[in-house]
Write a protein that holds these residues in place. Structure first.
Motif, PDB file in Angstrom:
ATOM      1  N   GLU A  33      23.859   0.914  21.075  1.00 45.65           N
ATOM      2  CA  GLU A  33      24.554   1.030  22.338  1.00 45.65           C
ATOM      3  C   GLU A  33      25.802   0.136  22.362  1.00 45.65           C
ATOM      4  O   GLU A  33      26.848   0.554  22.848  1.00 45.65           O
ATOM      5  N   ARG A  34      25.670  -1.071  21.819  1.00 46.70           N
ATOM      6  CA  ARG A  34      26.812  -1.987  21.814  1.00 46.70           C
ATOM      7  C   ARG A  34      27.953  -1.463  20.946  1.00 46.70           C
ATOM      8  O   ARG A  34      29.120  -1.575  21.310  1.00 46.70           O
ATOM      9  N   GLU A  35      27.618  -0.937  19.762  1.00 52.70           N
ATOM     10  CA  GLU A  35      28.659  -0.400  18.878  1.00 52.70           C
ATOM     11  C   GLU A  35      29.429   0.726  19.559  1.00 52.70           C
ATOM     12  O   GLU A  35      30.652   0.792  19.471  1.00 52.70           O
ATOM     13  N   ILE A  36      28.705   1.592  20.237  1.00 54.52           N
ATOM     14  CA  ILE A  36      29.343   2.732  20.882  1.00 54.52           C
ATOM     15  C   ILE A  36      30.135   2.279  22.108  1.00 54.52           C
ATOM     16  O   ILE A  36      31.217   2.796  22.382  1.00 54.52           O
ATOM     17  N   ALA A  37      29.645   1.294  22.833  1.00 60.15           N
ATOM     18  CA  ALA A  37      30.399   0.735  23.960  1.00 60.15           C
ATOM     19  C   ALA A  37      31.710   0.123  23.466  1.00 60.15           C
ATOM     20  O   ALA A  37      32.762   0.277  24.101  1.00 60.15           O
ATOM     21  N   GLN A  38      31.654  -0.549  22.333  1.00 60.71           N
ATOM     22  CA  GLN A  38      32.863  -1.140  21.759  1.00 60.71           C
ATOM     23  C   GLN A  38      33.842  -0.050  21.326  1.00 60.71           C
ATOM     24  O   GLN A  38      35.046  -0.157  21.540  1.00 60.71           O
ATOM     25  N   LEU A  39      33.313   1.014  20.731  1.00 58.25           N
ATOM     26  CA  LEU A  39      34.146   2.153  20.347  1.00 58.25           C
ATOM     27  C   LEU A  39      34.828   2.727  21.588  1.00 58.25           C
ATOM     28  O   LEU A  39      36.029   3.018  21.575  1.00 58.25           O
ATOM     29  N   ASN A  40      34.082   2.856  22.674  1.00 58.29           N
ATOM     30  CA  ASN A  40      34.628   3.365  23.932  1.00 58.29           C
ATOM     31  C   ASN A  40      35.746   2.466  24.464  1.00 58.29           C
ATOM     32  O   ASN A  40      36.766   2.948  24.930  1.00 58.29           O
ATOM     33  N   ASN A  41      35.541   1.163  24.378  1.00 59.89           N
ATOM     34  CA  ASN A  41      36.522   0.212  24.905  1.00 59.89           C
ATOM     35  C   ASN A  41      37.825   0.174  24.112  1.00 59.89           C
ATOM     36  O   ASN A  41      38.834  -0.293  24.619  1.00 59.89           O
ATOM     37  N   ASN A  42      37.787   0.661  22.874  1.00 62.71           N
ATOM     38  CA  ASN A  42      38.961   0.592  22.007  1.00 62.71           C
ATOM     39  C   ASN A  42      39.601   1.949  21.737  1.00 62.71           C
ATOM     40  O   ASN A  42      40.336   2.098  20.750  1.00 62.71           O
ATOM     41  N   SER A  43      39.311   2.932  22.578  1.00 62.60           N
ATOM     42  CA  SER A  43      39.815   4.278  22.328  1.00 62.60           C
ATOM     43  C   SER A  43      40.259   4.946  23.627  1.00 62.60           C
ATOM     44  O   SER A  43      39.664   4.697  24.675  1.00 62.60           O
ATOM     45  N   PRO A  44      41.245   5.814  23.542  1.00 61.85           N
ATOM     46  CA  PRO A  44      41.577   6.611  24.718  1.00 61.85           C
ATOM     47  C   PRO A  44      40.538   7.720  24.971  1.00 61.85           C
ATOM     48  O   PRO A  44      40.447   8.242  26.066  1.00 61.85           O
ATOM     49  N   ALA A  45      39.744   8.044  23.947  1.00 57.47           N
ATOM     50  CA  ALA A  45      38.648   9.004  24.112  1.00 57.47           C
ATOM     51  C   ALA A  45      37.484   8.290  24.808  1.00 57.47           C
ATOM     52  O   ALA A  45      37.491   7.072  24.964  1.00 57.47           O
ATOM     53  N   SER A  46      36.487   9.051  25.205  1.00 57.87           N
ATOM     54  CA  SER A  46      35.335   8.500  25.920  1.00 57.87           C
ATOM     55  C   SER A  46      34.075   8.622  25.063  1.00 57.87           C
ATOM     56  O   SER A  46      33.810   9.686  24.499  1.00 57.87           O
ATOM     57  N   PHE A  47      33.307   7.528  24.979  1.00 58.24           N
ATOM     58  CA  PHE A  47      32.071   7.492  24.197  1.00 58.24           C
ATOM     59  C   PHE A  47      30.982   6.800  25.002  1.00 58.24           C
ATOM     60  O   PHE A  47      31.234   5.770  25.624  1.00 58.24           O
ATOM     61  N   SER A  48      29.771   7.351  24.951  1.00 64.49           N
ATOM     62  CA  SER A  48      28.632   6.680  25.581  1.00 64.49           C
ATOM     63  C   SER A  48      27.371   7.007  24.801  1.00 64.49           C
ATOM     64  O   SER A  48      27.297   8.019  24.094  1.00 64.49           O
ATOM     65  N   PHE A  49      26.387   6.139  24.919  1.00 63.55           N
ATOM     66  CA  PHE A  49      25.082   6.372  24.299  1.00 63.55           C
ATOM     67  C   PHE A  49      24.062   5.470  24.967  1.00 63.55           C
ATOM     68  O   PHE A  49      24.317   4.283  25.189  1.00 63.55           O
ATOM     69  N   LYS A  50      22.911   6.037  25.285  1.00 63.25           N
ATOM     70  CA  LYS A  50      21.809   5.278  25.865  1.00 63.25           C
ATOM     71  C   LYS A  50      20.541   5.609  25.085  1.00 63.25           C
ATOM     72  O   LYS A  50      20.130   6.761  24.996  1.00 63.25           O
ATOM     73  N   LEU A  51      19.948   4.593  24.488  1.00 65.04           N
ATOM     74  CA  LEU A  51      18.699   4.765  23.756  1.00 65.04           C
ATOM     75  C   LEU A  51      17.557   4.852  24.766  1.00 65.04           C
ATOM     76  O   LEU A  51      17.365   3.946  25.578  1.00 65.04           O
ATOM     77  N   LEU A  52      16.815   5.946  24.732  1.00 66.36           N
ATOM     78  CA  LEU A  52      15.730   6.174  25.683  1.00 66.36           C
ATOM     79  C   LEU A  52      14.356   5.938  25.058  1.00 66.36           C
ATOM     80  O   LEU A  52      13.524   5.256  25.631  1.00 66.36           O
ATOM     81  N   HIS A  53      14.132   6.562  23.917  1.00 67.97           N
ATOM     82  CA  HIS A  53      12.856   6.460  23.203  1.00 67.97           C
ATOM     83  C   HIS A  53      13.160   6.236  21.720  1.00 67.97           C
ATOM     84  O   HIS A  53      13.439   7.200  20.994  1.00 67.97           O
ATOM     85  N   PRO A  54      13.112   4.989  21.234  1.00 66.28           N
ATOM     86  CA  PRO A  54      13.505   4.701  19.848  1.00 66.28           C
ATOM     87  C   PRO A  54      12.744   5.509  18.797  1.00 66.28           C
ATOM     88  O   PRO A  54      13.250   5.726  17.707  1.00 66.28           O
ATOM     89  N   ASN A  55      11.544   5.976  19.130  1.00 65.71           N
ATOM     90  CA  ASN A  55      10.770   6.768  18.177  1.00 65.71           C
ATOM     91  C   ASN A  55      10.692   8.229  18.584  1.00 65.71           C
ATOM     92  O   ASN A  55       9.758   8.938  18.229  1.00 65.71           O
ATOM     93  N   GLY A  56      11.701   8.670  19.308  1.00 63.02           N
ATOM     94  CA  GLY A  56      11.765  10.060  19.737  1.00 63.02           C
ATOM     95  C   GLY A  56      12.097  11.002  18.601  1.00 63.02           C
ATOM     96  O   GLY A  56      12.527  10.592  17.523  1.00 63.02           O
ATOM     97  N   SER A  57      11.919  12.285  18.868  1.00 61.17           N
ATOM     98  CA  SER A  57      12.140  13.333  17.872  1.00 61.17           C
ATOM     99  C   SER A  57      13.501  14.000  17.979  1.00 61.17           C
ATOM    100  O   SER A  57      14.014  14.527  16.997  1.00 61.17           O
ATOM    101  N   LEU A  58      14.075  14.038  19.184  1.00 65.75           N
ATOM    102  CA  LEU A  58      15.339  14.736  19.405  1.00 65.75           C
ATOM    103  C   LEU A  58      16.468  13.740  19.562  1.00 65.75           C
ATOM    104  O   LEU A  58      16.506  12.973  20.521  1.00 65.75           O
ATOM    105  N   TRP A  59      17.389  13.773  18.628  1.00 67.12           N
ATOM    106  CA  TRP A  59      18.549  12.877  18.637  1.00 67.12           C
ATOM    107  C   TRP A  59      19.766  13.726  18.927  1.00 67.12           C
ATOM    108  O   TRP A  59      20.080  14.646  18.169  1.00 67.12           O
ATOM    109  N   MET A  60      20.430  13.424  20.037  1.00 71.62           N
ATOM    110  CA  MET A  60      21.524  14.262  20.512  1.00 71.62           C
ATOM    111  C   MET A  60      22.872  13.583  20.391  1.00 71.62           C
ATOM    112  O   MET A  60      23.034  12.445  20.801  1.00 71.62           O
ATOM    113  N   GLN A  61      23.804  14.324  19.842  1.00 73.17           N
ATOM    114  CA  GLN A  61      25.203  13.919  19.801  1.00 73.17           C
ATOM    115  C   GLN A  61      25.950  15.038  20.530  1.00 73.17           C
ATOM    116  O   GLN A  61      26.169  16.100  19.969  1.00 73.17           O
ATOM    117  N   LEU A  62      26.279  14.772  21.783  1.00 74.33           N
ATOM    118  CA  LEU A  62      26.778  15.819  22.661  1.00 74.33           C
ATOM    119  C   LEU A  62      28.232  15.588  23.044  1.00 74.33           C
ATOM    120  O   LEU A  62      28.706  14.458  23.055  1.00 74.33           O
TER     121      LEU A  62
END
Length: 172
Positions: A1-30
């Motif tokens: 989450e921190r890496e992606i927040a930093q990416l968001n802070n340094n780009s004109p594009a928008s990035f976000s990510f929230k880890l919900l279940h670390p051992n989940g089966s579905l990993w989404m990049q939307l």
């Protein structure tokens, strides 16, 4: 989450990510807020929210390098998950100005670095994306996934957005 927040802070594009279940089966990049909500809600509609490992999105015309860094971060989390079966969903609606081919070049670069782990964990990738250079971008990622045994499905604008989550749920 921190890496992606930093990416968001340094780009004109928008990035976000929230880890919900670390051992989940579905990993989404939307991509794109509306499409993201539609895809995530479909898992909820099927009472499968516990399968959803993380929720995040990017938009605003990110560069190949930014997509590479974002994907690399998500893959690190995905590969650490202890779920017995995992799917990587890369999906979004029709981009207005984000180049689909540019996006998949970044995705492929990150996945290429983790090929052995992705293959050994039998992760399948499910894609639905549309927009500028859609045909070229989807051909690029489809060839890569087939070549490395990671193919789940690849769809463009001809396919309903929620089909990709349903296919991934069938797999896991």
């Amino acid at each position: 989450e921190r890496e992606i927040a930093q990416l968001n802070n340094n780009s004109p594009a928008s990035f976000s990510f929230k880890l919900l279940h670390p051992n989940g089966s579905l990993w989404m990049q939307l991509m794109g807020g509306g499409a993201c909500i539609t895809i995530a809600d479909e898992a909820s509609n099927q009472n499968k929210t516990s399968f959803v490992a993380g929720y995040g999105e990017y938009s605003g015309g990110p560069t190949t390098e930014e997509i590479y860094l974002y994907t690399k971060s998500v893959l690190r989390q995905l590969l650490a998950s202890s779920a017995p079966k995992k799917a990587f969903i890369i999906a979004g609606g029709a981009a207005n100005f984000s180049d689909v081919k540019v996006m998949f070049k970044g995705v492929i670069q990150a996945m290429n670095e983790k090929l052995d782990e992705l293959s050994s964990q039998q992760i399948n990738v499910f894609i639905r994306r549309a927009g500028p250079n859609e045909i070229e971008g989807l051909a690029l990622i489809s060839e890569f996934l087939h070549e490395h045994g990671l193919y789940g499905s690849v769809h463009g604008s001809e396919t309903v957005l929620t089909d990709v989550i349903n296919e991934a749920l069938e797999y896991v």
